[in-house]
Design an enzyme around this catalytic site. Structure first.
Site, PDB file in Angstrom:
ATOM      1  N   TRP A  58       0.687  -1.191   0.175  1.00 16.76           N
ATOM      2  CA  TRP A  58       0.046  -0.161   0.210  1.00 16.76           C
ATOM      3  C   TRP A  58       0.855   1.078   0.096  1.00 16.76           C
ATOM      4  CZ3 TRP A  58      -1.513   3.287   4.722  1.00 16.76           C
ATOM      5  CH2 TRP A  58      -2.223   3.874   4.474  1.00 16.76           C
ATOM      6  N   TYR A  59       2.183   1.200   0.443  1.00 21.03           N
ATOM      7  CA  TYR A  59       2.898   2.525   0.619  1.00 21.03           C
ATOM      8  C   TYR A  59       3.347   2.862  -0.869  1.00 21.03           C
ATOM      9  CZ  TYR A  59       3.751   1.056   5.432  1.00 21.03           C
ATOM     10  OH  TYR A  59       3.783   0.503   6.891  1.00 21.03           O
ATOM     11  N   SER A  60       2.833   4.193  -1.088  1.00 24.57           N
ATOM     12  CA  SER A  60       3.007   4.712  -2.387  1.00 24.57           C
ATOM     13  C   SER A  60       2.414   3.779  -3.564  1.00 24.57           C
ATOM     14  CB  SER A  60       4.815   4.773  -2.586  1.00 24.57           C
ATOM     15  OG  SER A  60       5.291   5.853  -1.989  1.00 24.57           O
ATOM     16  N   THR A  61       1.318   3.110  -3.170  1.00 25.77           N
ATOM     17  CA  THR A  61       0.823   2.290  -4.114  1.00 25.77           C
ATOM     18  C   THR A  61       1.899   1.194  -4.941  1.00 25.77           C
ATOM     19  OG1 THR A  61      -0.790   4.311  -4.276  1.00 25.77           O
ATOM     20  CG2 THR A  61      -1.255   2.175  -5.387  1.00 25.77           C
TER      21      THR A  61
END
Length: 331
Positions: A58-61
């Protein structure tokens, strides 16, 4: 840097884990560092002996895994690294592209491995509890990930102790792979995991990693400093009890001749509740402070001075992950 056994696993991890939520793409959140600015932090972490790195799809997609994985694997041999990533939060507008369904887990691990550039992760973590998916489906899917050699171990984060225990119970009843790690928030302003989660992990021999040791930066601010980052993640803390504890952190830091961040980190690292602190860094100097804090020992009187104003407060979990926790006072 010293290294320690990770619960009952065969992993040996550095006493600090670098949390990499702030490394990836600034287009995702303004405070995230782009790749050019991320590289010096990753390099310095390795220079300091940090070998444990925490990521999430999920971080920075996805950009976080790409930036961290690509650069770490250029700087270090894969077998020297302990790499963790997570699954749960939405990766697109597709309602099936989120949660802990078997389909989403199977797709997500493959996408994470491709982005990181490795055949396996050492630790695959569910980012939160999924109340919309049967626990049996989730645990069987995670077991399949381990059986396929795509992850060595499993972990979980940000849920109630009963939910975590239920998931491990289902795994045990079916002969599936259990969780060996709990990643939870723990700092001087948020100690609710001391009630049930930490005792459960201690009883079961489960390794604990703790994030937000500086309480989203609140404990590292100077007195009177206003927030400069306008983000929901900065809004957890700030009531009168938080301010008093932060004042005591600054007072003790002045006595010791160190920064407030040193004291807050030393409190977490020196807790009787064994844990590996996860530290973030926007500059290489932040890593130096974190390593220095490992060697800072607080005596019983100092710990009591910092802890005594604390009151129980709302728990932070997957049902209310972004709600500011209120102190719960007796009427």
């Amino acid at each position: 840097m010293e290294y320690t056994s990770f619960g009952q696993t065969q992993l040996k991890v550095s006493q600090l884990c670098l949390g990499t939520m702030s490394l990836g793409r600034s287009a995702w959140k303004a405070w995230v560092l782009d790749e050019d600015a991320s590289i010096p932090i990753l390099r310095h972490a390795l220079e300091l002996g940090i070998t444990f790195f925490d990521m999430a799809d999920w971080y920075s997609t996805g950009g976080n895994e790409e930036v961290v994985g690509r650069n770490l694997l250029k700087m270090s041999a894969r077998e020297r690294l302990v790499l963790a990533t997570k699954v749960f939060y939405p990766m697109s507008d597709d309602p099936k592209d989120r949660g802990l369904s078997a389909q989403h887990i199977a797709r997500s691990i493959d996408r994470s491995l491709a982005r990181i550039g490795t055949d396996y992760v050492d630790l695959y973590i569910v980012h939160a509890f999924d109340s919309d998916t049967p626990v049996e489906e989730t645990m069987q899917a995670l077991h399949a990930v381990v059986r396929a050699g795509k992850a060595r171990y499993l972990g979980a984060s940000t849920m109630y102790a009963w939910q975590f225990a239920k998931m491990n119970h289902v795994a045990a009843m079916n002969g599936w792979t259990p969780f060996v790690n709990m990643q939870c928030q723990y700092n001087l302003l948020y100690r609710e995991e001391e009630r049930e989660m930490l005792p459960y992990c201690r009883d079961q021999g489960i390794a604990v990693t703790t994030f937000s040791p500086l309480a989203r930066g609140f404990l590292a601010r100077s007195a009177g400093t206003s927030r400069t980052v306008h983000d929901v993640y900065q809004e957890y803390y700030g009531d009168e009890i938080d301010r008093e504890i932060a004042r005591r952190v600054r007072e003790l830091a002045a006595r010791r001749g160190v920064s407030a961040a040193h004291i807050a980190l030393a409190w977490v690292a020196g807790s009787a509740n064994w844990n590996v602190p996860i530290v973030g860094a926007a500059r290489t100097a932040h890593l130096d402070v974190a390593v220095e804090a490992l060697a800072l020992r607080l005596d019983a009187a100092e710990r009591s001075f910092l802890e005594s104003p604390y009151r129980p407060r709302d728990e932070i979990n997957d049902q209310n992950p972004l709600r500011r926790p209120r102190a719960l006072r007796a009427e």
